[in-house]
Scaffold this motif. Structure first.
Motif, PDB file in Angstrom:
ATOM      1  N   TYR A  39      35.222 -54.393  21.787  1.00 33.12           N
ATOM      2  CA  TYR A  39      34.766 -53.538  22.977  1.00 33.12           C
ATOM      3  C   TYR A  39      35.503 -53.963  24.474  1.00 33.12           C
ATOM      4  O   TYR A  39      36.101 -53.148  25.339  1.00 33.12           O
ATOM      5  N   CYS A  73      37.809 -43.219  29.673  1.00 30.70           N
ATOM      6  CA  CYS A  73      37.560 -44.312  28.488  1.00 30.70           C
ATOM      7  C   CYS A  73      37.134 -45.815  28.847  1.00 30.70           C
ATOM      8  O   CYS A  73      36.301 -46.175  28.244  1.00 30.70           O
ATOM      9  N   GLU A 111      38.309 -52.299  26.812  1.00 28.12           N
ATOM     10  CA  GLU A 111      37.966 -52.123  28.216  1.00 28.12           C
ATOM     11  C   GLU A 111      38.898 -52.601  29.372  1.00 28.12           C
ATOM     12  O   GLU A 111      39.539 -52.042  30.128  1.00 28.12           O
ATOM     13  N   ALA A 139      35.605 -42.043  25.372  1.00 28.62           N
ATOM     14  CA  ALA A 139      35.810 -43.438  24.735  1.00 28.62           C
ATOM     15  C   ALA A 139      37.026 -43.143  23.938  1.00 28.62           C
ATOM     16  O   ALA A 139      38.045 -44.113  24.012  1.00 28.62           O
ATOM     17  N   THR A 173      41.415 -54.998  19.402  1.00 32.29           N
ATOM     18  CA  THR A 173      40.347 -54.074  19.363  1.00 32.29           C
ATOM     19  C   THR A 173      40.507 -53.103  18.025  1.00 32.29           C
ATOM     20  O   THR A 173      39.516 -52.821  17.214  1.00 32.29           O
ATOM     21  N   PHE A 214      33.503 -47.276  27.299  1.00 32.19           N
ATOM     22  CA  PHE A 214      33.455 -48.845  26.796  1.00 32.19           C
ATOM     23  C   PHE A 214      32.718 -49.824  27.581  1.00 32.19           C
ATOM     24  O   PHE A 214      32.207 -50.574  26.767  1.00 32.19           O
ATOM     25  N   HIS A 215      32.688 -49.522  28.823  1.00 33.09           N
ATOM     26  CA  HIS A 215      32.099 -50.409  29.515  1.00 33.09           C
ATOM     27  C   HIS A 215      30.455 -50.242  29.252  1.00 33.09           C
ATOM     28  O   HIS A 215      29.728 -51.093  28.898  1.00 33.09           O
ATOM     29  N   ALA A 268      29.944 -45.313  18.429  1.00 34.03           N
ATOM     30  CA  ALA A 268      28.892 -45.794  19.614  1.00 34.03           C
ATOM     31  C   ALA A 268      27.992 -44.895  19.565  1.00 34.03           C
ATOM     32  O   ALA A 268      27.023 -45.118  20.635  1.00 34.03           O
ATOM     33  N   GLY A 315      35.703 -45.619  18.957  1.00 42.29           N
ATOM     34  CA  GLY A 315      34.816 -45.154  20.160  1.00 42.29           C
ATOM     35  C   GLY A 315      33.631 -44.298  19.576  1.00 42.29           C
ATOM     36  O   GLY A 315      32.650 -44.103  19.929  1.00 42.29           O
TER      37      GLY A 315
END
Length: 480
Positions: free
Chosen positions: A123, A321, A127, A45, A393, A325-326, A236, A233
């Motif tokens: 996020y 990445c 993405e 990420a 972001t 993030f998805h 997460a 990231g």
């Protein structure tokens, strides 16, 4: 008759659930992720090759020049301080939801929902925005091998289809894909670093990383800003709680390891790239040819073939990445649906894969609309589409880190719960100070981050404030 799934040391027992009731785990994700799997997703990420090729030249040119590698060390320390309290609270947060769950536990449901809405916007924005980098990168790869010039959105569409498929499947499939891509990109950069160091750089190895004069030269604030952005990231790890083995141990270990891996990689590689040109020449090169800085350095030290490999891996790094993030955004939607903030159907995991498949498809729909609008309105994929969304972001993630720090300090204010003063009070407080300073730097320079427009900077702040306010209202209705 429905079936209830009971976790017991990795074994699954099936017992009848009462008629008319919902199985306890019917709205819970399933997986068997270890520390390494989560680290791969979190580091992917952060898009390390994208940072080295994009952010590092910006830090050299607009920040503190040859002292820029030291800002990664400072950023790592700030985030490690944050993580001390973050991981100490992990055993007391029994649901997957990352920042949302931590803030809700400490500051109440309305504030937690507000933070969750900010997280989803942040996020999803990244993405979607990264497709604006991936598209042109894919076109460059095709042209590299003698192919025709193709529109960026074709590559974005192809990557979107693969991301949607992997997001629908079990998280362990995504983890394996990310492991391969991440290993390849780190390996090629490590080879480049090693060659530069062994050859002694252009005329000796740079001392800027430890030189106070270099570290405090130029704009240290801008340098720190770009360094903080590069870690987006890492936080997460906690979102994968339900899919992790023994999360009380796995999540803290994955958080610390991810931070250290990212920080060390960035600091060493940026130092090596500077050494490859010499302090003054590196800054000049990054200023005049920032977009090709990494490729030019690679051509100089590992030849055209190495530079071509980096061009290909830059594309795959951006895909990794997006996929990472998805997965994070999908799990935020799933967590909100479990709290009945969003339709309950979004919190039904796939019967076979145990994935948040409906939440994943929902995120894919939002991203598809965003990319389509960018194409229809003819936005420049990198200079406009990516830049605007990345600015959103950047602000959003730092706000989330600050809110979580406040939640941790509040949670442990009256009871240390068996932890030391350092871990749950002093370290989080110091991390909060560093994060507040970073937020000030980001807001001060936000117009530059979004293309030099004060109006866009105001829009970014307005969107995030609006998301938080809507979340507060929704949270109050849910809790009443």
């Amino acid at each position: 008759m429905s079936e209830a799934t009971l976790p017991d040391e990795g074994l699954t027992a099936k017992l009848p659930a009462p008629e008319g009731s919902e199985a306890p785990d019917s709205r819970r994700l399933r997986g068997n992720l270890g520390v390494a799997s989560i680290v791969f997703m979190v580091v992917a990420a952060a898009a390390p090759l994208g940072v080295i090729g994009g952010v590092v030249p910006l830090g050299l040119a607009a920040g503190n020049g040859a002292g820029f590698p030291a800002t990664f060390i400072v950023a790592t320390v700030i985030l490690l301080l944050f993580s001390a309290g973050f991981t100490a609270m992990t055993p007391h947060v029994e649901e997957a939801g990352a920042f949302f769950s931590y803030v809700r536990q400490s500051l109440g449901l309305p504030v937690g929902i507000g933070i969750a809405f900010v997280a989803v916007v942040s996020y999803v924005a990244l993405e979607a925005g990264v497709y604006g980098l991936l598209g042109p990168a894919g076109a460059s790869v095709v042209e590299l091998f003698g192919g025709p010039a193709l529109p960026w959105w074709l590559f974005a569409a192809a990557a979107f289809a693969v991301t949607t498929y992997l997001g629908y499947r079990n998280i362990e499939l995504s983890s394996r894909v990310l492991a391969v891509l991440l290993t390849a990109e780190i390996a090629i950069v490590a080879i480049l670093d090693l060659v530069i160091v062994v050859r002694g750089g252009d005329h000796g190895l740079s001392s800027g990383i430890v030189s106070p004069d270099a570290i405090f030269s130029g704009s240290l604030g801008i340098g720190l800003l770009f360094a903080i952005i590069s870690y987006v990231g890492f936080e997460a790890t906690a979102i994968f709680r339900d899919e992790a083995r023994t999360p009380e141990r796995t999540i803290p270990r994955a958080t610390y390891f991810s931070l250290l891996l990212i920080g060390i990689f960035y600091a060493i590689t940026s130092w090596a790239l500077i050494s490859g040109w010499g302090d003054e020449q590196a800054v000049a090169q990054a200023t005049d040819n920032g977009g090709t800085f990494l490729g030019d350095t690679a051509s100089r030290y590992i030849g055209v073939f190495g530079a071509d490999v980096i061009t290909v891996l830059y594309f795959t790094s951006l895909f990794a990445c997006i996929l990472a993030f998805h997965n994070v955004a999908s799990r935020y939607i799933f967590a909100l649906a479990r709290k009945d903030v969003l339709p309950a159907s979004l919190s039904r995991p796939h019967a076979e894969h145990g994935s948040p498949h409906r939440a994943s498809l929902w995120i894919s729909g939002v991203v598809a609309v965003s990319v389509l609008l960018a194409v229809v309105f003819g936005l420049d994929p990198a200079a406009q589409f990516y830049t605007w969304f990345a600015g959103t972001t950047t602000v959003g993630i730092v706000v989330l880190l600050i809110a979580t720090s406040v939640a941790v300090l509040t949670f442990f204010a009256r009871d240390l719960r068996g932890n030391s003063q350092w871990r749950v009070r002093i370290a989080p407080a110091l991390g909060l100070v560093g994060l507040l300073g970073s937020l000030v730097l980001i807001l001060t320079n936000l117009s530059d981050l979004v293309g030099g427009s004060g109006v866009l900077a105001a829009v970014v702040i307005g969107v995030l404030v609006g998301a938080f306010a809507i979340g507060i209202v929704v949270g109050r209705k849910v809790s009443s």
